[in-house]
Design a protein around this motif. Structure first.
Motif, mmCIF file in Angstrom:
data_model
loop_
_atom_site.group_PDB
_atom_site.id
_atom_site.type_symbol
_atom_site.label_atom_id
_atom_site.label_comp_id
_atom_site.label_asym_id
_atom_site.label_seq_id
_atom_site.Cartn_x
_atom_site.Cartn_y
_atom_site.Cartn_z
ATOM 1 N N UNK A 9 -13.385 0.786 -5.232
ATOM 2 C CA UNK A 9 -12.110 0.438 -4.596
ATOM 3 C C UNK A 9 -11.572 -0.859 -5.177
ATOM 4 N N UNK A 10 -12.463 -1.810 -5.446
ATOM 5 C CA UNK A 10 -12.033 -3.086 -6.023
ATOM 6 C C UNK A 10 -11.451 -2.870 -7.420
ATOM 7 N N UNK A 54 -10.044 -0.182 -8.534
ATOM 8 C CA UNK A 54 -8.740 0.457 -8.383
ATOM 9 C C UNK A 54 -7.694 -0.574 -7.967
ATOM 10 N N UNK A 55 -8.056 -1.425 -7.010
ATOM 11 C CA UNK A 55 -7.144 -2.463 -6.543
ATOM 12 C C UNK A 55 -6.716 -3.379 -7.679
ATOM 13 N N UNK A 56 -7.678 -3.756 -8.510
ATOM 14 C CA UNK A 56 -7.404 -4.654 -9.640
ATOM 15 C C UNK A 56 -6.383 -4.016 -10.581
ATOM 16 N N UNK A 57 -6.548 -2.720 -10.883
ATOM 17 C CA UNK A 57 -5.599 -2.037 -11.766
ATOM 18 C C UNK A 57 -4.216 -1.953 -11.127
ATOM 19 N N UNK A 64 3.113 -2.183 -4.734
ATOM 20 C CA UNK A 64 1.981 -1.775 -5.569
ATOM 21 C C UNK A 64 0.999 -2.936 -5.712
ATOM 22 N N UNK A 107 -0.772 -3.743 -2.308
ATOM 23 C CA UNK A 107 -1.814 -2.763 -2.001
ATOM 24 C C UNK A 107 -3.079 -3.071 -2.802
ATOM 25 N N UNK A 108 -2.888 -3.311 -4.095
ATOM 26 C CA UNK A 108 -4.028 -3.598 -4.967
ATOM 27 C C UNK A 108 -4.728 -4.882 -4.568
ATOM 28 N N UNK A 109 -3.941 -5.932 -4.294
ATOM 29 C CA UNK A 109 -4.530 -7.223 -3.937
ATOM 30 C C UNK A 109 -5.268 -7.116 -2.611
ATOM 31 N N UNK A 110 -4.714 -6.349 -1.672
ATOM 32 C CA UNK A 110 -5.371 -6.162 -0.379
ATOM 33 C C UNK A 110 -6.726 -5.499 -0.542
ATOM 34 N N UNK A 111 -6.753 -4.443 -1.333
ATOM 35 C CA UNK A 111 -7.995 -3.704 -1.577
ATOM 36 C C UNK A 111 -9.044 -4.620 -2.198
ATOM 37 N N UNK A 112 -8.625 -5.341 -3.248
ATOM 38 C CA UNK A 112 -9.539 -6.225 -3.980
ATOM 39 C C UNK A 112 -10.034 -7.343 -3.059
ATOM 40 N N UNK A 113 -9.117 -7.933 -2.303
ATOM 41 C CA UNK A 113 -9.482 -9.031 -1.410
ATOM 42 C C UNK A 113 -10.438 -8.570 -0.319
ATOM 43 N N UNK A 139 -12.688 -6.162 -0.519
ATOM 44 C CA UNK A 139 -14.033 -5.966 -1.072
ATOM 45 C C UNK A 139 -14.709 -7.309 -1.335
#
Lengths: 216, 90
Positions: free
Chosen positions: A46-47, A49-52, B69, B72-78, B80
């Motif tokens: 998930x991380x 994917x989030x990074x991309x 976009x 969403x990505x930053x939220x997911x990464x943050x 984790x």
């Protein structure tokens, strides 16, 4: 790296779609397998994917006076192999093609090949090679993300040059022209992506010595 | 890697991105994707675009969707990274 909707002749568009499709299907299978065998990998996936999602949304200024975006595909390719990124990259490109008029459905195969296949494979190869040659994890991550990002833009230039060779100088002349737009602009952006990828790998706890290298 | 190295690397990345704005503040910073399309059109006057986007968001809406976009990505990464650090802190 987005080739805009309609900017590849139908034959080229179809050919790139046929080349890319098997990679995406194989990536989907490998993703399902990874999730079943290693449930603990769900969060790092998930991380990745989030990074991309973040990096490919950021259009950044470059020294050429143009702007372009990084790809963010190196992070996941290093940790899980390039297959996973074929799936994640395709999702990002679909979102951008359908909602943002950025890229397109007819050019999807070509764009998937450059961003979601070629970039991740180069990053994965560079990572393994650098580790074998004895580079530290941080250096190897930087090189992998940097060269993976750059490879995506070189492939886009190649795709456009194949479709639109120059009237006088042919394929080589056209490649130089498109690479002059894409690859030169991308150099500093790819370096920045490399640096940020190292920091994020560290924050995810993937730079510790226990890291044995990615498994395909 | 220490927190100091992290800050140093992030600072360097920020500097690379900010440098063009400082060196040449008057530059247009147009997108490379559009520049490439323009080259194709200019050097291949015979080429006819055979399909176009299904729909095109208005300029401001495009900004909104790109921001979504990224968010969403930053939220997911943050999420984790935060979970990991929360676990390690216990």
């Amino acid at each position: 790296m987005h080739i805009m909707e309609g900017f590849l002749p139908a034959g080229h568009a179809l050919a790139w779609t046929c080349i890319s499709a098997p990679f995406v299907v194989a990536g989907g299978r490998s993703l399902r397998r990874t999730r079943a065998e290693k449930p603990e990998a769900r969060l790092p996936i998930a991380a990745a994917a989030g990074f991309t999602f973040v990096l490919s949304a950021l259009k950044l200024p470059s020294v050429t006076g143009s702007c372009s975006h990084p790809t963010g595909t190196g992070l996941g390719a290093i940790q899980f192999g390039p297959g996973l990124m074929a799936v994640i990259g395709t999702i990002v490109l679909l979102f951008q093609a359908l909602l943002l008029a950025h890229g397109g459905l007819s050019t999807m195969g070509a764009n998937v090949f450059s961003m979601a296949i070629a970039g991740p494979w180069v990053a994965y190869g560079v990572w393994n090679l650098a580790r074998k040659l004895g580079a530290s994890a941080a250096i190897a991550v930087f090189l992998a993300a940097f060269l993976g990002d750059l490879a995506t833009y070189c492939v886009t230039s190649l795709q456009l040059a194949l479709a639109f060779p120059d009237a006088q100088s042919g394929f080589a002349g056209a490649y130089a022209k498109f690479a002059g737009i894409f690859a030169v602009t991308q150099l500093p952006l790819a370096a920045a992506e490399g640096l940020v990828t190292v920091v994020v790998m560290n924050a995810l706890g993937q730079l510790q010595p226990r890291l044995k290298g990615a498994e395909a | 890697m220490s927190a100091r190295t992290n800050s140093l690397l992030l600072g360097l990345a920020a500097l690379i991105i900010a440098a063009p704005l400082i060196l040449d503040p008057k530059a247009e910073f147009g997108g490379t994707d559009d520049a490439a399309s323009a080259v194709v059109t200019a050097t291949n006057p015979g080429y006819e675009k055979w399909t176009g986007p299904l729909w095109q968001p208005a300029k401001e809406m495009e900004g909104l969707l790109f921001a979504l976009q990224a968010a969403f990505g930053a939220g997911l990464l943050g999420y984790v990274i935060g979970r990991r650090h929360g676990r390690d802190g216990k």
